[in-house]
Design a protein around this motif. Structure first.
Motif, PDB file in Angstrom:
ATOM      1  N   ASP A   4      55.779  26.536  23.094  1.00  0.00           N
ATOM      2  CA  ASP A   4      56.174  27.197  24.335  1.00  0.00           C
ATOM      3  C   ASP A   4      56.390  26.147  25.422  1.00  0.00           C
ATOM      4  O   ASP A   4      55.501  25.842  26.207  1.00  0.00           O
ATOM      5  CB  ASP A   4      55.094  28.205  24.746  1.00  0.00           C
ATOM      6  N   LYS A   5      57.606  25.590  25.453  1.00  0.00           N
ATOM      7  CA  LYS A   5      57.880  24.507  26.399  1.00  0.00           C
ATOM      8  C   LYS A   5      57.790  24.965  27.852  1.00  0.00           C
ATOM      9  O   LYS A   5      57.376  24.216  28.721  1.00  0.00           O
ATOM     10  CB  LYS A   5      59.229  23.853  26.121  1.00  0.00           C
ATOM     11  N   ASP A   6      58.160  26.211  28.143  1.00  0.00           N
ATOM     12  CA  ASP A   6      58.075  26.713  29.516  1.00  0.00           C
ATOM     13  C   ASP A   6      56.635  26.734  30.017  1.00  0.00           C
ATOM     14  O   ASP A   6      56.354  26.378  31.166  1.00  0.00           O
ATOM     15  CB  ASP A   6      58.697  28.105  29.622  1.00  0.00           C
ATOM     16  N   ASN A   7      55.717  27.127  29.145  1.00  0.00           N
ATOM     17  CA  ASN A   7      54.299  27.141  29.498  1.00  0.00           C
ATOM     18  C   ASN A   7      53.801  25.717  29.753  1.00  0.00           C
ATOM     19  O   ASN A   7      53.066  25.468  30.706  1.00  0.00           O
ATOM     20  CB  ASN A   7      53.481  27.812  28.385  1.00  0.00           C
ATOM     21  N   ILE A   9      55.590  23.126  30.713  1.00  0.00           N
ATOM     22  CA  ILE A   9      56.193  22.640  31.962  1.00  0.00           C
ATOM     23  C   ILE A   9      55.444  23.203  33.167  1.00  0.00           C
ATOM     24  O   ILE A   9      55.174  22.483  34.131  1.00  0.00           O
ATOM     25  CB  ILE A   9      57.696  22.979  32.015  1.00  0.00           C
ATOM     26  N   GLU A  10      55.071  24.471  33.128  1.00  0.00           N
ATOM     27  CA  GLU A  10      54.317  25.078  34.229  1.00  0.00           C
ATOM     28  C   GLU A  10      52.959  24.396  34.399  1.00  0.00           C
ATOM     29  O   GLU A  10      52.508  24.152  35.523  1.00  0.00           O
ATOM     30  CB  GLU A  10      54.129  26.583  34.006  1.00  0.00           C
ATOM     31  N   GLN A  11      52.293  24.075  33.282  1.00  0.00           N
ATOM     32  CA  GLN A  11      51.004  23.399  33.359  1.00  0.00           C
ATOM     33  C   GLN A  11      51.161  21.995  33.952  1.00  0.00           C
ATOM     34  O   GLN A  11      50.321  21.554  34.737  1.00  0.00           O
ATOM     35  CB  GLN A  11      50.357  23.314  31.976  1.00  0.00           C
ATOM     36  N   LYS A  13      53.459  21.039  36.084  1.00  0.00           N
ATOM     37  CA  LYS A  13      53.737  21.185  37.518  1.00  0.00           C
ATOM     38  C   LYS A  13      52.454  21.317  38.325  1.00  0.00           C
ATOM     39  O   LYS A  13      52.371  20.855  39.451  1.00  0.00           O
ATOM     40  CB  LYS A  13      54.607  22.414  37.773  1.00  0.00           C
ATOM     41  N   ASP A  14      51.438  21.979  37.743  1.00  0.00           N
ATOM     42  CA  ASP A  14      50.190  22.231  38.449  1.00  0.00           C
ATOM     43  C   ASP A  14      49.176  21.099  38.318  1.00  0.00           C
ATOM     44  O   ASP A  14      48.143  21.122  38.974  1.00  0.00           O
ATOM     45  CB  ASP A  14      49.547  23.531  37.934  1.00  0.00           C
TER      46      ASP A  14
END
Length: 121
Positions: A4-7, A9-11, A13-14
């Motif tokens: 899950d690349k979107d997940n 990437i979100e991690q 970012k944070d």
């Protein structure tokens, strides 16, 4: 398990700078790669392999004026207080990468002025 690349990437970012640095180190160790390799290869392809044209500033000791060292690291990097403190507390730490010799020497002088020990790589 699906990737899950979107997940991911979100991690990312944070994450704080220190967390991202730890992540890069873990990836390098796990897969036997180096994030700096492409930069080094590009620099060597530039011509004279003996001349160094980019420097990394590494804080090897924070000295006894740690609060002043944190302030200087914040000024140099633009990091927040927590991340700058993490770099100073976690010595040796690379403060800034890919600098010209003059920029690296200026940063070295600022850190040494507040008692830090700096190595240029």
């Amino acid at each position: 398990m699906a990737f899950d690349k979107d997940n991911i990437i979100e991690q990312i970012k944070d994450a704080s700078i220190t967390d991202l640095n730890d992540l890069v180190s873990a990836i390098e160790e796990e897969f036997g790669v180096s994030a700096a390799a492409p930069v080094a290869a590009a620099g060597a392809a530039g011509g004279d392999a003996g001349a160094k044209d980019s420097y990394d500033v590494e804080l090897t000791e924070s000295g006894d004026q740690k609060v002043k060292a944190i302030k200087v690291v914040r000024e140099i990097t633009g990091l927040g207080l927590k991340d700058a403190k993490g770099l100073v507390d976690g010595v040796p730490s690379v403060i800034k990468e890919g600098l010209s010799e003059d920029e690296a020497n200026d940063i070295k002088a600022k850190l040494e002025e507040v008692g830090g020990v700096v190595t240029l790589k």
